[in-house]
Design a protein around this motif. Structure first.
Motif, PDB file in Angstrom:
ATOM      1  N   PHE A  43       8.246 -18.868 -39.402  1.00 45.17           N
ATOM      2  CA  PHE A  43       7.986 -18.519 -38.031  1.00 45.17           C
ATOM      3  C   PHE A  43       9.343 -17.643 -37.588  1.00 45.17           C
ATOM      4  CE2 PHE A  43       7.689 -18.769 -33.519  1.00 45.17           C
ATOM      5  CZ  PHE A  43       6.204 -18.499 -33.314  1.00 45.17           C
ATOM      6  N   GLY A  44       9.234 -16.647 -37.082  1.00 44.49           N
ATOM      7  CA  GLY A  44      10.231 -15.730 -36.630  1.00 44.49           C
ATOM      8  C   GLY A  44      11.582 -15.545 -37.583  1.00 44.49           C
ATOM      9  N   TYR A  45      10.864 -14.825 -38.682  1.00 45.55           N
ATOM     10  CA  TYR A  45      11.852 -14.275 -39.739  1.00 45.55           C
ATOM     11  C   TYR A  45      12.975 -13.695 -39.178  1.00 45.55           C
ATOM     12  CZ  TYR A  45      13.051 -11.651 -43.694  1.00 45.55           C
ATOM     13  OH  TYR A  45      13.716 -10.890 -44.918  1.00 45.55           O
ATOM     14  N   GLY A  46      12.662 -12.638 -38.469  1.00 46.26           N
ATOM     15  CA  GLY A  46      14.189 -11.798 -38.185  1.00 46.26           C
ATOM     16  C   GLY A  46      14.788 -12.821 -37.306  1.00 46.26           C
ATOM     17  N   PHE A  47      14.462 -13.668 -36.507  1.00 49.66           N
ATOM     18  CA  PHE A  47      15.300 -14.314 -35.796  1.00 49.66           C
ATOM     19  C   PHE A  47      16.125 -15.397 -36.781  1.00 49.66           C
ATOM     20  CE2 PHE A  47      12.412 -12.928 -32.668  1.00 49.66           C
ATOM     21  CZ  PHE A  47      13.199 -12.588 -31.594  1.00 49.66           C
TER      22      PHE A  47
ATOM     23  N   TRP B  83       8.212 -12.864 -29.214  1.00 50.90           N
ATOM     24  CA  TRP B  83       9.291 -12.634 -28.550  1.00 50.90           C
ATOM     25  C   TRP B  83       9.656 -13.700 -27.473  1.00 50.90           C
ATOM     26  CZ3 TRP B  83      14.032  -9.682 -29.245  1.00 50.90           C
ATOM     27  CH2 TRP B  83      13.893  -8.653 -30.524  1.00 50.90           C
ATOM     28  N   THR B  84       8.429 -13.946 -26.711  1.00 50.94           N
ATOM     29  CA  THR B  84       8.476 -14.844 -25.511  1.00 50.94           C
ATOM     30  C   THR B  84       9.065 -16.209 -26.140  1.00 50.94           C
ATOM     31  OG1 THR B  84       6.429 -13.852 -25.216  1.00 50.94           O
ATOM     32  CG2 THR B  84       7.106 -15.431 -23.490  1.00 50.94           C
TER      33      THR B  84
ATOM     34  N   TRP C 234      13.461 -20.480 -26.123  1.00 54.65           N
ATOM     35  CA  TRP C 234      14.036 -21.689 -26.944  1.00 54.65           C
ATOM     36  C   TRP C 234      15.455 -20.997 -27.019  1.00 54.65           C
ATOM     37  CZ3 TRP C 234       9.725 -22.204 -30.793  1.00 54.65           C
ATOM     38  CH2 TRP C 234       9.798 -21.190 -31.808  1.00 54.65           C
ATOM     39  N   SER C 235      15.852 -19.990 -26.623  1.00 52.77           N
ATOM     40  CA  SER C 235      17.364 -19.628 -26.674  1.00 52.77           C
ATOM     41  C   SER C 235      17.896 -19.672 -25.352  1.00 52.77           C
ATOM     42  CB  SER C 235      17.381 -18.103 -27.348  1.00 52.77           C
ATOM     43  OG  SER C 235      16.704 -17.936 -28.610  1.00 52.77           O
ATOM     44  N   VAL C 236      17.155 -19.235 -24.366  1.00 59.75           N
ATOM     45  CA  VAL C 236      17.741 -19.410 -23.066  1.00 59.75           C
ATOM     46  C   VAL C 236      17.895 -20.558 -22.598  1.00 59.75           C
ATOM     47  CG1 VAL C 236      17.486 -18.609 -20.877  1.00 59.75           C
ATOM     48  CG2 VAL C 236      17.149 -16.951 -22.579  1.00 59.75           C
ATOM     49  N   ILE C 237      16.903 -21.515 -22.608  1.00 61.75           N
ATOM     50  CA  ILE C 237      16.955 -22.629 -21.971  1.00 61.75           C
ATOM     51  C   ILE C 237      18.225 -23.732 -22.664  1.00 61.75           C
ATOM     52  CG2 ILE C 237      15.675 -24.931 -21.716  1.00 61.75           C
ATOM     53  CD1 ILE C 237      13.226 -23.380 -21.156  1.00 61.75           C
ATOM     54  N   PRO C 238      18.018 -23.800 -23.766  1.00 65.89           N
ATOM     55  CA  PRO C 238      19.190 -24.380 -24.253  1.00 65.89           C
ATOM     56  C   PRO C 238      20.578 -23.799 -24.013  1.00 65.89           C
ATOM     57  CG  PRO C 238      17.639 -24.020 -26.102  1.00 65.89           C
ATOM     58  CD  PRO C 238      17.073 -23.194 -25.036  1.00 65.89           C
TER      59      PRO C 238
END
Lengths: 541, 330
Positions: free
Chosen positions: A280-284, B64-65, B70-74
């Motif tokens: 999930f989210g490979y790019g990330f 993206w959402t 889960w990036s912004v909250i942490p």
């Protein structure tokens, strides 16, 4: 049994025989095997030192070994585990073996340099072992000055020289990976079709190449001061002892990511294969590896909050340290999300992956404690820090290492490991690990300083728990050593793709032929595309 | 085997409770995320367990959402951790002005502590409660670290310079003092006790020691070492007068100024050529190796006791602008 079946084809193992064919090999797979053997020996040595440390700490007074011996034990445990096991661990073994295959290459870009880097590790290791046999070294693996340069009466120079030489092994491996990824990808293997294991090793290579020279220079400066009394770190000679800490951690903090990024790469592979889904989210996940590599260079000062560095430096380093936490959190969330609506197998490698995610989560979250200035003042240099980094290094890297070894074992050897024993050992490792290191968080917050040979009575109960856990952990580590060895001869024959995984390494024979592929593959699909794993799976859900 | 199983250290200083509150917050966040991750893994692993070797799940598209959430909250949570930790650190780093000062010298493998009134202790420190205590610390050899877990304070003690820490004990008792920075063979023996006492008990303890004050010892040393031959109070010596120099701003030869604090005076004794006062020659010999760190401390206290000169306190005023000094020819 099935020996004949395995050896029907010519592969990298049976292509030639004899010691010379191994010691002069330029095949990345054989070099990986050499590394496996080498670092297994180092891991066993480091483990013996750890066992002696834990046994000494069963009782409050220092009664099993002398203080001098104890100090040498924890120093050598740290030196061996960090520089000769954890840093080469995943990249030099599984990275060496699989990075070229996963991108459809026949070898690394510089096969001779690859062999040279193994010899450098051997020479560095020999120097370190010489130092141990000759009398040991007692500075701690951190070599803080002026103790290491002026006051220690142990084999500092030989040990430092060993680390210096081994550092070049690391630099060359990193360089080799970077060039290989840039230049040797198979047709169609675009950057964003690369498995995340390759991304992780690429990011690691960048840190190895940029960071390791700094520790090399630092050790040369230690050498100059200790041997020629040139004042660099010792204030009695006009030097600055805290300068050493800046230089040391400028490498050694990024080195933490050298140790854990490739492990994260392994976990991405495991989670995908055993959920039968793309990560999930490979790019990330891919970019989080690069982000960690870059930001990891900006946080070294968080090891110096109580060193006397300026208040404002402390603020900046604390702030930046929180930035490096986010990419790690992104990875954990994406791995967990990969499980959603997957087809989840409980094969041993996946159990290790679950273990990794859980323990790395705890290791990472406690990193938030020590990044917080007011908290770190209390817990730095205590068992809290010991517990924190063992959760990351042992709970993280070694869990992933073992998971990867089980995952790729059939590919490397052509044989399956015994699944039942392997599951049992994974469980024992998980329980033993937590019993060893969780009590150390409590010990640390209570104020138990690290590197103490003797300690006050009230800490004993927690130390006994920790030692008990270490015994369980030792059993968990010994079991794979036995059954993996056993499986080389008696294991079930694996076949090319026992897991039904889509990676290129599973599309060639087990063990792979010397040149990896009979025909260089042309890549036409994204990474982790399970729909193309021929005929083995049907769609559900 | 020890029968006690403590899980938390005592809260014995003003900062202890603050650090513990931060701990509770960090623990709450950590437990939440640990349960979230462990729970999700268990739930997914059971719910979506492989039922047939042939099954192939549909892939779930990445949005993206979710990644942003889960990036912004942490990140927001970590910024709270940063700010909270930093505010405690600010307090820990800045001793109150009214703090009583004690000198600490670390050496392999003992702590030597000197009170202003002259009492000297080894591996023990007596302090009054409800009064901030500032330690000015240095080491005679390697790096040590002064750590009192029940106070939640720790500060490295570095050779060649002074570092400071401070605390205010809140309840009488006997608290562990540890060396927290590995310092060689007997590192785990470099331990002691801090005795926090009711103020009147502390006063009684102080009176029990007969030693003269630090500054008196320093005064005797000042004569023994013949410092007074050059540093004459009227300024007619080869070196500048030291009357009122402490706390002033000193002009240096070659430009620049320095605030004359303990660190500067220590440096001027041990490495006189490092910062030469404007108008003087760099001809003072070093006392490195001739006197101990405790001697340095005594000299500093003596110099402090020389009191302010009349008219002192103008910023930028050169402390030793004194007639009759030997002109510098540099």
């Amino acid at each position: 049994m099935n020996t004949a079946a395995v050896q029907e084809r010519t592969n990298y193992l049976n292509e030639s025989y004899g010691l010379k064919s191994w010691l002069l090999t330029k095949d990345h797979k054989r070099i990986a095997v050499l590394y496996f053997i080498t670092i297994s020996v180092f891991f066993a040595m480091g483990g013996v030192f750890a066992s002696l440390i834990r046994t000494e700490l069963l009782t409050p007074p220092g009664d099993l070994v002398s203080s001098e011996t104890y100090n040498k034990l924890f120093t050598m445990h740290g030196v061996i585990m960090v520089f000769f096991f954890l840093i080469p661990s995943v990249p030099a073994t599984m990275g060496n073996f699989f990075l070229p295959i996963m991108i459809g290459a026949r070898d690394l870009a510089f096969p001779r340099i690859n062999l040279l880097s193994w010899y450098l590790l051997i020479v560095g290791g020999a120097l370190a072992i010489f130092a141990m046999v000759a009398g040991g070294v007692d500075t701690g693996w951190t070599f803080y000055t002026p103790y290491s340069t002026t006051y220690s009466n142990s084999y500092v120079i030989a040990t430092a020289l060993g680390i210096f030489v081994a550092g070049f092994s690391s630099i060359l491996t990193g360089l080799n990976f970077i060039v290989t990824v840039h230049r040797m990808r198979a047709p169609g293997m675009t950057w964003f079709r690369m498995p995340l294991f390759v991304w992780a090793n690429y990011a690691t290579g960048v840190i190895q190449v940029l960071g390791t020279p700094v520790i090399a220079v630092t050790l040369v400066l230690v050498f100059c001061e200790r041997v020629f009394h040139i004042g660099i770190f010792d204030p009695a000679l006009g030097g600055d002892p805290v300068l050493f800490q800046h230089l040391f951690w400028f490498y050694s903090h990024p080195a933490v990511y050298i140790m854990v990024l490739p492990a994260m790469g392994v976990i991405s592979e495991l989670v995908s294969t055993f959920s039968r889904k793309p990560v999930f989210g490979y790019g990330f996940v891919a970019f989080s590896s690069m982000a960690i590599a870059v930001i990891g260079f900006l946080v070294w000062g968080h090891h110096l909050f109580v060193s006397g560095q300026s208040l404002y430096a402390g603020l900046v380093f604390s702030f930046l340290s929180y930035f490096v936490a986010i990419p790690s959190a992104i990875k954990v969330f994406n791995w967990t999300a990969t499980l959603y609506k997957g087809s989840i197998s409980y094969a041993t490698p996946m159990l290790y992956a679950f273990g990794f995610i859980g323990l790395f989560t705890i290791g990472g979250l406690t990193g938030l404690f020590v990044a917080s200035l007011g908290m770190d003042v209390h817990v730095t240099d205590t068992y809290f820090v010991i517990a924190h980094f063992h959760y990351v290094m042992v709970g993280g890297t070694i869990m992933a290492y073992l998971g990867g070894v089980h995952y790729w074992w059939p590919k490397m050897t052509g044989r399956m490991y015994p699944e039942g024993w392997a599951k049992l050992s994974a469980l024992i490792v998980f329980i033993g690990f937590n019993l060893t290191f969780f009590p150390q968080f409590i010990l640390g917050y209570l104020g138990m300083p690290r590197r103490y040979h003797a300690y006050p009575d009230e800490f004993q109960v927690l130390h006994v728990l920790s030692t008990a856990g270490a015994s369980v952990l030792a059993v968990g580590y010994l079991m794979p050593a036995i059954y993996l060895f056993w499986s080389l001869r008696y294991g079930e024959v694996a076949g090319a793709n026992p897991w039904g995984a889509p990676g290129l390494e599973w599309q060639t024979a087990s063990p792979p032929p010397t040149h990896n592929f009979d025909k260089i593959p042309v890549v036409t699909q994204e990474a982790y595309d399970f729909s193309k794993v021929a005929g083995e799976v049907i769609e559900v859900g | 085997m020890g029968t006690r199983l403590p899980l938390f250290p005592e809260q014995a200083s003003t900062i202890s409770a603050e650090v513990d509150h931060l701990l509770y917050f960090l623990m709450a966040v950590s437990i939440f995320f640990t349960l979230l991750i462990f729970g999700a893994i268990f739930y997914f692993a059971i719910k979506y367990r492989r039922r047939s070797e042939q099954e192939l799940p549909h892939s779930v598209h990445t949005g993206w959402t979710l990644e942003i959430v889960w990036s912004v909250i942490p990140f927001g949570l970590t910024m709270i951790m940063f700010g909270w930790g930093a505010s405690i650190f600010f307090r820990e780093s800045r001793p109150p002005d009214n703090a009583m000062q004690i000198y600490a010298v670390g050496k392999q493998w003992m702590w030597k502590l000197q009170h202003m009134e002259g009492q000297r202790e080894i591996n023990e420190l007596h302090i009054p409660i409800n009064r901030p205590v500032k330690l000015l610390m240095t080491s005679e050899d390697v790096i040590h670290s002064f750590y009192v877990p029940d106070f939640r304070t720790k500060q490295d003690v570095v050779p060649g310079r002074y570092t400071t820490t401070w605390f205010e004990a809140t309840k009488p008792g006997k608290y562990h003092l540890f060396c927290a920075e590995y310092c060689g063979t007997n590192h785990s023996g470099m331990i002691g006790w801090v005795y926090a006492m009711e103020p009147q008990k502390y006063q009684e303890w102080l009176n029990g020691g007969a030693a003269g004050s630090l500054s008196a010892a320093g005064g005797a040393l000042f004569e023994d070492l013949a410092c007074n031959n050059c540093h004459k109070p009227d300024g007619n010596g080869r070196g500048p007068s030291l009357v009122g120099v402490f706390g002033s701003t000193v002009k240096l030869a070659g430009g620049g100024t320095v605030r004359a604090d303990e660190g500067y005076i220590r440096e001027s004794i041990l490495n006189p050529a490092a910062k030469v006062v404007e108008g003087y020659m760099a001809d003072m010999p070093t006392f490195q190796g001739l006197i101990t760190e405790e001697n340095v401390v005594q000299l500093i206290e003596y110099i402090k006791s020389l009191g302010p000169r009349p008219g002192q306190g103008q910023p930028g005023q050169a402390a030793p602008a004194i007639a009759g000094s030997i002109p510098s020819n540099r």
